[in-house]
Enzyme design. Structure first.
Site, PDB file in Angstrom:
ATOM      1  N   LYS A 197       0.815  -1.122  -0.189  1.00 51.88           N
ATOM      2  CA  LYS A 197       0.125  -0.136   0.154  1.00 51.88           C
ATOM      3  C   LYS A 197       0.840   1.446   0.195  1.00 51.88           C
ATOM      4  O   LYS A 197       1.071   1.756   1.041  1.00 51.88           O
ATOM      5  CB  LYS A 197      -0.847   0.028   1.399  1.00 51.88           C
ATOM      6  CG  LYS A 197      -2.147   0.826   1.122  1.00 51.88           C
ATOM      7  CD  LYS A 197      -2.949   0.424  -0.170  1.00 51.88           C
ATOM      8  CE  LYS A 197      -4.296   1.375  -0.184  1.00 51.88           C
ATOM      9  NZ  LYS A 197      -4.996   1.163  -1.405  1.00 51.88           N
ATOM     10  N   SER A 394      -8.310  -0.374  -5.447  1.00 47.69           N
ATOM     11  CA  SER A 394      -8.667   0.225  -4.105  1.00 47.69           C
ATOM     12  C   SER A 394     -10.189   0.404  -4.054  1.00 47.69           C
ATOM     13  O   SER A 394     -10.825  -0.624  -4.046  1.00 47.69           O
ATOM     14  CB  SER A 394      -7.857   1.389  -3.357  1.00 47.69           C
ATOM     15  OG  SER A 394      -7.752   1.205  -2.146  1.00 47.69           O
TER      16      SER A 394
END
Length: 595
Positions: A197, A394
């Site tokens: 991430k 996402s």
């Protein structure tokens, strides 16, 4: 006192009179605009016409919201701005239109995502397949790499004798702010789940991490290989040849070498190319060539209909941009959720395809949109598909994962199943750099949380990490449910990692490679129809006075602020964006692949 009252009342009357004139003026302008737009210019398609595909300017998924200031001045989108569906729809319709002789692509620097360009290529390939007797010619003084990617599928590619072709491969660059923030005394406090991430890395590091580099190298390699394969197949060369062009700085070579390398088919000045098109269409003079743009042709060809259009009604819901809760120009949950629920009540709609082009955003907003789509499926029983464009990552993947079928281009960036929260600590800047002291009085340990004037306590960090972990559990459970996989399997390919469409297909994150047209054809097969009509949502408001009537004070204030700030506008927008962010974010890092 008497003089004061007279002056005060006079000023008040002046203000009211000015407002009255302003309101009257607005209504006059609106009325004039309505009158002037009442008669739309009729577009006629003549026999032996040429469809012009203009590869210049910006290509949008949908026409963007018109700027209020520009609208009042009579302006709208920037020059050469185009809508993707107009281009692909026009090309598709032209294949069966006897009035269209062929297609000319004029290439001069298109600005578009790779998936958008791929969609145009697919439409052009279908045109060649369905109308083999027709032709596609491309011309440019200089081809950018994006231009050439599309132009390569033409029957013949021409270039100015002193022109150039840019083929160099793909790259991406990211800016890292850690040293700047250290100098300013700002600490970005981050809680996240996901080794990959990397959306928060620019605030924590001064260079790309190894995991971020690993994922970028993989998806760049796969996307470039797909582009090379498309070009090689179209030009009758090998992938190795295309890579050699890129490695050999082909854009610096003399244009006379391009024909031998099979990069182009011929070197012509513009008037010579136009003469060739005139001969193909039976025109004695160049000025007699009958041309029609894709935007013009899309209006007269009724590109929303396939066949008779009577078999089924398929809704295409556009979800593009960043995901926010209540405001913004992208995917706004408070606007999109009611739109989905209204579609669920429309008995005329037989199926729904959501077109997603989003890097994500608010985790809360993503959950609300996901739930609304679940309600759509439950209430209607209709098929629900997702068509992914350049990004569906996402939060963009969150809102997509519940679809019956997911379609992605090989060049789509998707996945990035991870979550984070970020709270800046400005205490170092305020206390140490500027010399301002801060004192706070609270009734409870966390009364002033979150604050940018004090660092988080260990207890607050622990609680925030638990909050993020819970969000990740919910996110991965939604993905597992939607994809028919175990949550552990989703977590194994999650960790915030970004995948290209080809890898996503292997991992089970998507069902099929292809664009919106592929998704529409698949849904038509499921509905067992050959004819259908496509209805786009939200319904676009393309008249500026409609936008003016619905515009609020905040819209106008923001527009004026942007105008006054000029080059500093981007900073203003960034501050507004951060200010409006919810605590939890399902967002991939800003990744612009340079084509």
């Amino acid at each position: 006192m008497k003089n004061f009252l007279i002056s005060f009342l006079g000023a008040l009357a002046g203000i009211w009179f000015s407002l009255f004139l302003a309101v009257i003026g607005i209504f006059i302008v609106i009325a004039a605009a309505m009158a002037s737009s009442g008669g739309n210019t009729t577009v006629n398609v003549s026999n032996n016409s040429v469809l012009c595909v203009d590869l210049s300017g910006t290509i949008y998924d949908r026409a963007p919201k018109i700027d209020i200031r520009e609208a009042i001045r009579g302006g709208g989108l920037e020059k050469n701005a185009q809508v993707l569906a107009d281009i692909t729809g026009a090309v598709t319709a032209a294949a069966s239109d006897d009035r269209i002789e062929g297609i000319v692509m004029n290439c001069s620097g298109v600005s578009a995502g790779i998936a958008q360009l791929t969609a145009i290529i697919e439409a052009l390939k279908d045109f060649k397949k369905n109308a083999p007797e027709k032709w596609i010619y491309a011309y440019a003084d200089a081809y950018t790499q994006g231009d050439y990617y599309v132009a390569s599928v033409a029957d013949s590619v021409f270039i100015n004798p002193v022109g150039m072709v840019e083929i160099s491969g793909l790259s991406l660059s990211s800016l890292y702010y850690k040293r700047l923030l250290d100098k300013l005394g700002v600490d970005m406090q981050v809680v996240k789940v996901g080794t990959y991430k990397s959306a928060v890395e620019p605030y924590l590091l001064d260079k790309m991490s190894d995991p971020a580099r690993e994922q970028a190298q993989l998806f760049l390699k796969n996307i470039w290989n797909d582009i090379c394969t498309t070009i090689a197949d179209a030009r009758g060369v090998t992938v190795a040849d295309v890579n050699k062009w890129a490695d050999d700085f082909v854009f610096t070579k003399d244009a006379s070498t391009y024909k031998d390398l099979k990069i182009v088919d011929g070197l012509l000045y513009r008037h010579e190319f136009d003469r060739k098109i005139a001969d193909l269409t039976g025109c004695d003079k160049i000025k007699d060539i009958k041309t029609i743009t894709t935007a013009q042709y899309a209006k007269v060809a009724d590109t929303g209909k396939v066949g008779s259009g009577k078999g089924a009604n398929i809704a295409v819901l556009y979800a593009t941009g960043e995901i926010t809760d209540n405001s913004g120009n992208g995917i706004v949950a408070s606007e999109l959720v009611p739109e989905i629920l209204e579609l669920a009540e429309d008995n005329d709609i037989d199926g729904l395809i959501m077109y997603v082009n989003s890097p994500g955003g608010s985790a809360f907003a993503s959950e609300q949109i996901w739930e609304a789509l679940e309600q759509y499926k439950k209430l209607t029983g209709n098929p629900f598909y997702v068509s992914m464009a350049d990004y569906a990552a996402s939060g963009g993947y969150y809102i997509s994962c519940g679809a019956d079928r997911i379609f992605a281009q090989p060049v789509t960036l998707t996945g990035s199943i991870g979550i984070f929260g970020m709270i800046p600590d400005f205490s170092g800047l305020v206390n140490d750099k500027i010399g301002i002291g801060v004192s706070t009085v609270t009734t409870n340990a966390n009364s002033n949380f979150p604050t940018i004037l004090e660092p988080m306590t260990e207890a607050q960090k622990t609680s925030m990490q638990a909050y993020v972990n819970r969000g990740y559990e919910l996110f991965t459970s939604r993905c597992a449910e939607g994809r028919g996989m175990s949550q552990d399997s989703i977590k194994a390919i999650g960790e915030g990692r970004v995948w290209d469409g080809t890898e996503a297909l292997k991992l089970g994150l998507v069902d099929e490679l292809g664009g919106l047209d592929t998704a529409l054809a698949a849904m038509a097969r499921q509905l067992n129809v050959e004819s259908y009509t496509v209805h786009s949502y939200p319904v676009a408001k393309d008249k500026w006075y409609d936008l003016l009537l619905e515009a609020g004070i905040e819209d106008i204030k923001a527009a004026i602020m942007r105008q006054e700030l000029g080059e500093m506008c981007s900073l203003y927008d960034a501050i507004r964006q951060v200010k409006g962010m919810s605590v939890l974010q399902c967002r991939m890092e800003f990744t612009k692949v340079n084509l």
